[in-house]
Design an enzyme around this catalytic site. Structure first.
Site, PDB file in Angstrom:
ATOM      1  N   TYR A 136      13.377 -67.207  44.267  1.00  0.00           N
ATOM      2  CA  TYR A 136      13.649 -68.473  44.963  1.00  0.00           C
ATOM      3  C   TYR A 136      15.153 -68.623  45.167  1.00  0.00           C
ATOM      4  CZ  TYR A 136      14.034 -70.314  40.118  1.00  0.00           C
ATOM      5  OH  TYR A 136      14.348 -70.516  38.807  1.00  0.00           O
ATOM      6  N   HIS A 147      17.716 -64.874  41.898  1.00  0.00           N
ATOM      7  CA  HIS A 147      18.116 -65.250  43.258  1.00  0.00           C
ATOM      8  C   HIS A 147      18.605 -64.037  44.057  1.00  0.00           C
ATOM      9  CE1 HIS A 147      17.685 -69.109  41.508  1.00  0.00           C
ATOM     10  NE2 HIS A 147      18.703 -68.950  40.706  1.00  0.00           N
TER      11      HIS A 147
END
Ligand code: C5P
Length: 312
Positions: free
Chosen positions: A240, A288
């Site tokens: 994410y 990430h």
């Protein structure tokens, strides 16, 4: 002549006159009313930006917004939420009994230019002398444990919005908006408790039990917005998006002009911070997609959608 016929003939003449005049009059350029008073407004419809920017996705939660269940199902996987949609909904209801029911945002207007500085936590801010430039913006967005005390010359002193989640929470002054980026239901519960009785739960790192800040300036990001950033802006890369990347896209939605500071990993690919010397050299960018996010920021700068200050 009866009056109906007179009206009909008059209308016919008027239409004929209009057609004649249109043919003989010069064409006037179409007047476009600008949506802001900056030299160039981000919100103006440009094909490239419009392809990526979905203005119908609300960046923030409000009391009358209902998160679609499929967006909840995407969000609940981020930090392995085990509780269900109805628990999420009742928690959000409780949230808005305590905090403002709608986000306090500056609307766009033809006589206003909303300039924003988004300040990430990169070590490239060290010795940058960006402080006065950052403070010059109307909105200054900082995040997580980003601090100003002792670093004023490089990062400035002003913070209008501070983005955080419970594990990265910091006390704020009375005039700064606390912008919560929730990654699980507990983060919403933390917000309620941290401003009232104190939070006693646990997380993957120790978390503050209470927080200093102005309860009336609390804003909560919409999990649906996080999903949109992941899917539309990052092509679903990484688990994410990082808080910092979401902050940049958020700024594209709420500002007329966006200036980005403090982004970029160090030479080993770690997200080191301007206030510390990195000890764990294997930190990298975690879940990430760090290099993809950086590339997307560079692209935004190349397309002149943001100004990007690299610190060098
Ligand atoms: O490390 P932290 O998550 O607090 O940093 C905030 C944001 O700043 C990150 O989410 C990332 O987007 C950005 N950052 C960066 N380069 C660094 C440190 C942080 O781009 N060296």
């Amino acid at each position: 002549m009866n009056s109906r016929v007179i009206v009909f003939v008059a209308l016919l003449c008027a239409t004929g006159l209009c057609v004649l005049l249109r043919g003989s009059m010069p064409e006037f350029p179409q007047l476009q009313i600008s949506r802001c008073s900056c030299d160039k407004c981000l919100t103006e419809e440009e094909p490239w930006l419009m392809q990526h920017l979905n203005k119908s996705v609300q960046p923030f939660l409000s009391a009358d917004y209902s998160l679609p269940e499929d967006a909840f199902n995407w969000w609940k996987r981020l930090q392995l939420e085990s509780r269900d949609y109805s628990t999420y909904r009742t928690t959000v209801e409780r949230l808005f009994q305590m905090f403002p029911p709608s986000p306090d945002l500056i609307e766009s207007s033809p006589d206003r230019c909303r300039t924003c500085a988004v300040v990430g936590n990169s070590g490239n801010l060290r010795q940058s002398h960006y402080g006065p430039l950052i403070d010059f913006h109307d909105v200054v967005i900082r995040m997580n444990t980003g601090r100003t005390k002792g670093y004023e010359a490089d990062v400035g002193t002003k913070t209008t919005h501070h983005i955080m989640y419970p594990e990265s929470a910091m006390d704020l002054d009375n005039s700064t908006h606390l912008v919560m980026f929730p990654f699980k239901i507990q983060d919403l519960e933390w917000l309620i408790k941290a401003f009232s009785t104190g939070f006693s739960g646990r997380s993957y790192v120790p978390i503050k039990s209470t927080i200093k800040g102005n309860k009336d300036l609390v804003i909560v990001a919409n999990p649906g917005f996080m999903r949109y950033v992941h899917e539309f802006w990052l092509d679903k890369k990484g688990r994410y998006p990082s808080t910092g990347f979401m902050a940049v896209i958020l700024a594209l939605h709420i500002c007329d002009e966006v200036h980005v500071f403090g982004y970029g990993a160090d030479k080993d690919g770690n997200w080191s911070h301007y206030w510390e010397t990195l000890k764990n050299k294997k930190l990298k960018t975690g879940v990430h997609p760090g290099s993809h996010e950086y590339y997307s920021i560079l692209q935004l700068a190349e397309q002149n959608k943001i100004s990007f200050y690299t610190g060098y």
